[in-house]
Enzyme design. Structure first.
Site, PDB file in Angstrom:
ATOM      1  N   HIS A 318       0.859  -1.190   0.000  1.00 53.65           N
ATOM      2  CA  HIS A 318       0.000   0.000   0.000  1.00 53.65           C
ATOM      3  C   HIS A 318       0.889   1.233   0.000  1.00 53.65           C
ATOM      4  O   HIS A 318       1.933   1.254   0.626  1.00 53.65           O
ATOM      5  CB  HIS A 318      -0.895   0.012   1.249  1.00 53.65           C
ATOM      6  CG  HIS A 318      -2.068   0.923   1.120  1.00 53.65           C
ATOM      7  ND1 HIS A 318      -1.977   2.277   1.352  1.00 53.65           N
ATOM      8  CD2 HIS A 318      -3.346   0.679   0.739  1.00 53.65           C
ATOM      9  CE1 HIS A 318      -3.169   2.818   1.142  1.00 53.65           C
ATOM     10  NE2 HIS A 318      -4.008   1.886   0.771  1.00 53.65           N
ATOM     11  N   ASP A 376      -7.986  -5.382   0.133  1.00 56.54           N
ATOM     12  CA  ASP A 376      -8.472  -6.238  -0.959  1.00 56.54           C
ATOM     13  C   ASP A 376      -8.116  -7.703  -0.793  1.00 56.54           C
ATOM     14  O   ASP A 376      -8.596  -8.544  -1.553  1.00 56.54           O
ATOM     15  CB  ASP A 376      -7.889  -5.727  -2.289  1.00 56.54           C
ATOM     16  CG  ASP A 376      -8.459  -4.367  -2.638  1.00 56.54           C
ATOM     17  OD1 ASP A 376      -7.678  -3.408  -2.698  1.00 56.54           O
ATOM     18  OD2 ASP A 376      -9.690  -4.269  -2.795  1.00 56.54           O
TER      19      ASP A 376
HETATM   20  C1  SDX Z   1      -6.313  -0.031  -2.796  1.00 58.65           C
HETATM   21  O1  SDX Z   1      -4.536   4.546  -2.108  1.00 58.65           O
HETATM   22  C2  SDX Z   1      -5.419   3.902  -1.447  1.00 58.65           C
HETATM   23  O2  SDX Z   1      -5.762   4.261  -0.349  1.00 58.65           O
HETATM   24  C3  SDX Z   1      -6.016   2.706  -2.154  1.00 58.65           C
HETATM   25  C4  SDX Z   1      -7.012   1.872  -1.330  1.00 58.65           C
HETATM   26  C5  SDX Z   1      -8.277   2.622  -1.047  1.00 58.65           C
HETATM   27  O3  SDX Z   1      -8.995   2.231  -0.112  1.00 58.65           O
HETATM   28  O4  SDX Z   1      -8.623   3.538  -1.843  1.00 58.65           O
HETATM   29  O5  SDX Z   1      -6.419   1.473  -0.107  1.00 58.65           O
HETATM   30  C6  SDX Z   1      -7.450   0.619  -2.103  1.00 58.65           C
HETATM   31  O6  SDX Z   1      -6.073   0.299  -3.923  1.00 58.65           O
HETATM   32  C7  SDX Z   1      -5.436  -1.001  -2.044  1.00 58.65           C
HETATM   33  C8  SDX Z   1      -4.220  -1.482  -2.896  1.00 58.65           C
HETATM   34  C9  SDX Z   1      -4.720  -2.614  -3.818  1.00 58.65           C
HETATM   35  N1  SDX Z   1      -3.696  -2.942  -4.815  1.00 58.65           N
HETATM   36  C10 SDX Z   1      -3.036  -4.128  -4.753  1.00 58.65           C
HETATM   37  O7  SDX Z   1      -3.171  -4.973  -3.860  1.00 58.65           O
HETATM   38  C11 SDX Z   1      -2.107  -4.375  -5.946  1.00 58.65           C
HETATM   39  C12 SDX Z   1      -0.765  -4.902  -5.427  1.00 58.65           C
HETATM   40  N2  SDX Z   1      -0.073  -3.811  -4.726  1.00 58.65           N
HETATM   41  C13 SDX Z   1       0.873  -3.031  -5.473  1.00 58.65           C
HETATM   42  O8  SDX Z   1       0.495  -2.803  -6.801  1.00 58.65           O
HETATM   43  C14 SDX Z   1       1.348  -1.795  -4.706  1.00 58.65           C
HETATM   44  O9  SDX Z   1       1.635  -2.200  -3.432  1.00 58.65           O
HETATM   45  C15 SDX Z   1       0.472  -0.558  -4.620  1.00 58.65           C
HETATM   46  C16 SDX Z   1       0.045  -0.093  -5.969  1.00 58.65           C
HETATM   47  C17 SDX Z   1      -0.715  -0.830  -3.793  1.00 58.65           C
HETATM   48  C18 SDX Z   1       1.289   0.541  -3.965  1.00 58.65           C
HETATM   49  O10 SDX Z   1       2.293   0.873  -4.828  1.00 58.65           O
HETATM   50  P1  SDX Z   1       3.343   2.056  -4.472  1.00 58.65           P
HETATM   51  O11 SDX Z   1       2.972   2.798  -3.267  1.00 58.65           O
HETATM   52  O12 SDX Z   1       3.586   2.825  -5.703  1.00 58.65           O
HETATM   53  O13 SDX Z   1       4.586   1.249  -4.012  1.00 58.65           O
HETATM   54  P2  SDX Z   1       5.696   0.825  -4.964  1.00 58.65           P
HETATM   55  O14 SDX Z   1       5.093   0.271  -6.216  1.00 58.65           O
HETATM   56  O15 SDX Z   1       6.655   1.947  -5.067  1.00 58.65           O
HETATM   57  O16 SDX Z   1       6.318  -0.393  -4.160  1.00 58.65           O
HETATM   58  C19 SDX Z   1       7.389  -0.196  -3.273  1.00 58.65           C
HETATM   59  C20 SDX Z   1       8.254  -1.428  -3.450  1.00 58.65           C
HETATM   60  C21 SDX Z   1       8.621  -1.687  -4.906  1.00 58.65           C
HETATM   61  O17 SDX Z   1       9.866  -2.340  -4.907  1.00 58.65           O
HETATM   62  P3  SDX Z   1      11.187  -1.415  -5.215  1.00 58.65           P
HETATM   63  O18 SDX Z   1      10.977  -0.775  -6.567  1.00 58.65           O
HETATM   64  O19 SDX Z   1      11.251  -0.426  -4.075  1.00 58.65           O
HETATM   65  O20 SDX Z   1      12.314  -2.422  -5.206  1.00 58.65           O
HETATM   66  O21 SDX Z   1       7.509  -2.593  -3.029  1.00 58.65           O
HETATM   67  C22 SDX Z   1       7.327  -3.462  -4.134  1.00 58.65           C
HETATM   68  C23 SDX Z   1       7.585  -2.668  -5.396  1.00 58.65           C
HETATM   69  O22 SDX Z   1       8.067  -3.510  -6.431  1.00 58.65           O
HETATM   70  N3  SDX Z   1       5.941  -3.907  -4.074  1.00 58.65           N
HETATM   71  C24 SDX Z   1       5.533  -5.156  -4.278  1.00 58.65           C
HETATM   72  C25 SDX Z   1       4.151  -5.130  -4.068  1.00 58.65           C
HETATM   73  N4  SDX Z   1       3.768  -3.888  -3.771  1.00 58.65           N
HETATM   74  C26 SDX Z   1       4.879  -3.134  -3.794  1.00 58.65           C
HETATM   75  N5  SDX Z   1       6.215  -6.291  -4.605  1.00 58.65           N
HETATM   76  C27 SDX Z   1       5.464  -7.407  -4.719  1.00 58.65           C
HETATM   77  N6  SDX Z   1       4.139  -7.471  -4.526  1.00 58.65           N
HETATM   78  C28 SDX Z   1       3.446  -6.348  -4.209  1.00 58.65           C
HETATM   79  N7  SDX Z   1       2.132  -6.397  -4.009  1.00 58.65           N
END
Ligand code: SDX
Length: 442
Positions: A318, A376
């Site tokens: 998140h 989720d």
């Molecule tokens: C919702 O914003 C909100 O409040 C949203 C929400 C709401 O109520 O409105 O809470 C609802 O959207 C919840 C999130 C649902 N999405 C998912 O579950 C999809 C999987 N999650 C990822 O796509 C991700 O965690 C996000 C999109 C939720 C957050 O992405 P960010 O904040 O842009 O974080 P990031 O992509 O910069 O990740 C930081 C690091 C990265 O690695 P590095 O580049 O630092 O090496 O963490 C890794 C990412 O690759 N990472 C993951 C991961 N999520 C982040 N690696 C593996 N699996 C994951 N799920």
């Protein structure tokens, strides 16, 4: 009532200094405290003073507005709606009361609660012409595509009776949207399965009405399970608002141009649909089916950690929560309650999800990056157990989030500081060059 925080009140007190080493010049900007949470650096004069923009793709460090609605402490895993902790609202409140709280800022007294429920109840029907919009879609259209289209079409029915600068007009539009979303979503499901639309009933609660419109048929009475209705109501509370997330920011951006609220909510639905956002609940179920069995979990954990693999563990991570999403804890508890009630406690997908969560939370990659289950991760398992098809999961999220979207939209329109949203950019394209006639091109 929360204390109004006026930037000018605080601006005389604290500042931050920016030194431009390329010119040696220094600039002062007000440091503004909120009522709780991080302070903000008021950089509205930055470009005028420095001729520089800030650069913050994804707005990881940018506050877009002032708001009194929802507060998140990502490190502590705290979520407050108008100051009330989400776990207390999930335990003691109901969805319509939460909608009232988000919209108006205070919990209703008994008279206010009764009147609000009655007002919403009498806006649940949609104009009969709306019925025809569904027929334009293929039966296998994704429900979120239908929701985008039909909610956007509400503009055609109410746009001319809406002065967005009139608080009364705004409140009527807000009530209409909260009330009609369950009907529109349930009808998207009925259309997909070729069953007749079931009209809303005024003798049912908000959650009962939704489940009734989803699963009743004209052929026989349908009794809504009180346990499932309570679980549905709790899930609606959990998804109702969440600060300036992608879809809420989309609604605010659309609304900042003066677009009518029906068009703005349709824009929010479109943004929520993405698998990185509200589409994640559907993506979690698809991922669990793809993993299939516990012995394949390590293979997918490895993929999730591989920078060269686009696979991510859906339902994990998140932007704000660097701790357990407080909603996920309530959702996990609700998941066990619903599956127990339905006698499917040993549902393989739940067992698989729990094992996946256990392994991920012990893995150094997920621990170091503070990747925890989010709202989720469990919702899809509950919805599936309730008989809701995977394709409807995000539509359900939209039914709930409409309360937050429309509350944030109202707050924005009523904010004297609000301006049309118009970010700038870092331009990295070609400098000006002379047109080359076709015959002279290589
Ligand atoms: C919702 O914003 C909100 O409040 C949203 C929400 C709401 O109520 O409105 O809470 C609802 O959207 C919840 C999130 C649902 N999405 C998912 O579950 C999809 C999987 N999650 C990822 O796509 C991700 O965690 C996000 C999109 C939720 C957050 O992405 P960010 O904040 O842009 O974080 P990031 O992509 O910069 O990740 C930081 C690091 C990265 O690695 P590095 O580049 O630092 O090496 O963490 C890794 C990412 O690759 N990472 C993951 C991961 N999520 C982040 N690696 C593996 N699996 C994951 N799920």
């Amino acid at each position: 009532m929360t204390q109004d925080v006026k930037p000018t009140d605080a601006a005389q007190k604290e500042t931050v200094t920016l030194i431009d080493n390329s010119t040696g010049k220094s600039y002062e900007f007000p440091l503004i405290p909120g009522s709780i949470g991080p302070k903000v650096i008021d950089i509205r004069s930055l470009y005028a003073q420095t001729n520089h923009f800030t650069y913050d793709p994804g707005y990881t460090s940018t506050g877009s507005c002032q708001s009194k609605i929802t507060y998140i402490d990502g490190d502590a895993g705290v979520l407050l709606y108008r100051g009330y902790p989400i776990d207390q609202l999930a335990e003691y409140s109901d969805h319509l009361e939460t909608c009232y709280l988000l919209l108006k800022g205070e919990l209703p007294n008994a008279q206010q609660k009764g009147k609000f429920e009655d007002d919403i109840r009498h806006h649940t029907m949609v104009h009969e012409q709306i019925n025809y919009f569904y027929r334009g879609f293929r039966r296998d259209a994704h429900p979120m595509a239908v929701m985008c289209g039909v909610v956007g079409a509400l503009s055609a029915f109410y746009h001319d009776t809406l002065d967005i600068n009139d608080p009364q007009h705004r409140m009527i539009a807000s009530y209409r949207l909260i009330a009609k979303m369950p009907t529109i979503a349930a009808w998207a499901y009925k259309y997909a399965i070729g069953q007749p639309f079931i009209y809303p009933r005024n003798d049912l609660t908000f959650a009962e009405n939704f489940l009734h419109m989803m699963f009743a048929t004209p052929c026989e009475p349908y009794k809504v399970s009180p346990v499932l209705a309570k679980a549905m109501d709790r899930i609606l509370i959990l998804h109702a608002d969440h600060e300036q997330n992608a879809s809420t920011s989309t609604v605010r951006m659309a609304g900042s141009s003066g677009a009518n609220p029906y068009a703005c909510i349709a824009a929010g639905i479109a943004s929520l649909w993405g698998p990185a956002h509200g589409g994640a609940n559907e993506a979690v179920l698809n991922m669990l089916h793809q993993i299939g069995s516990k012995d394949r979990i390590p293979e997918f954990i490895k993929k999730a950690k591989d920078k060269n693999d686009s696979f991510r563990l859906m339902g994990f991570g998140h932007r704000v929560y660097k701790n357990y999403d407080p909603r996920a804890k309530v959702m996990q508890r609700t998941c066990h309650e619903v599956l127990d009630e339905l006698g499917v406690r040993d549902e393989p997908l739940l067992q698989l999800a729990m094992e996946l969560e256990r392994i991920a939370l012990e893995d150094p990659y997920f621990v170091e990056k503070k990747l925890y289950p989010n709202v989720d991760f469990y919702s899809g398992i509950i919805f599936r157990a309730m008989g809701i098809p995977v394709s409807m999961f995000t539509a359900l999220f939209a039914v709930s989030r409409t309360a937050g979207w429309i509350s944030q939209w109202n707050e924005m329109i009523g904010d004297p500081d609000q301006k049309i949203g118009r970010p700038r950019q870092l331009f990295t394209g070609s400098p000006q060059r002379k047109y080359v006639p076709l015959h002279a091109r290589g």
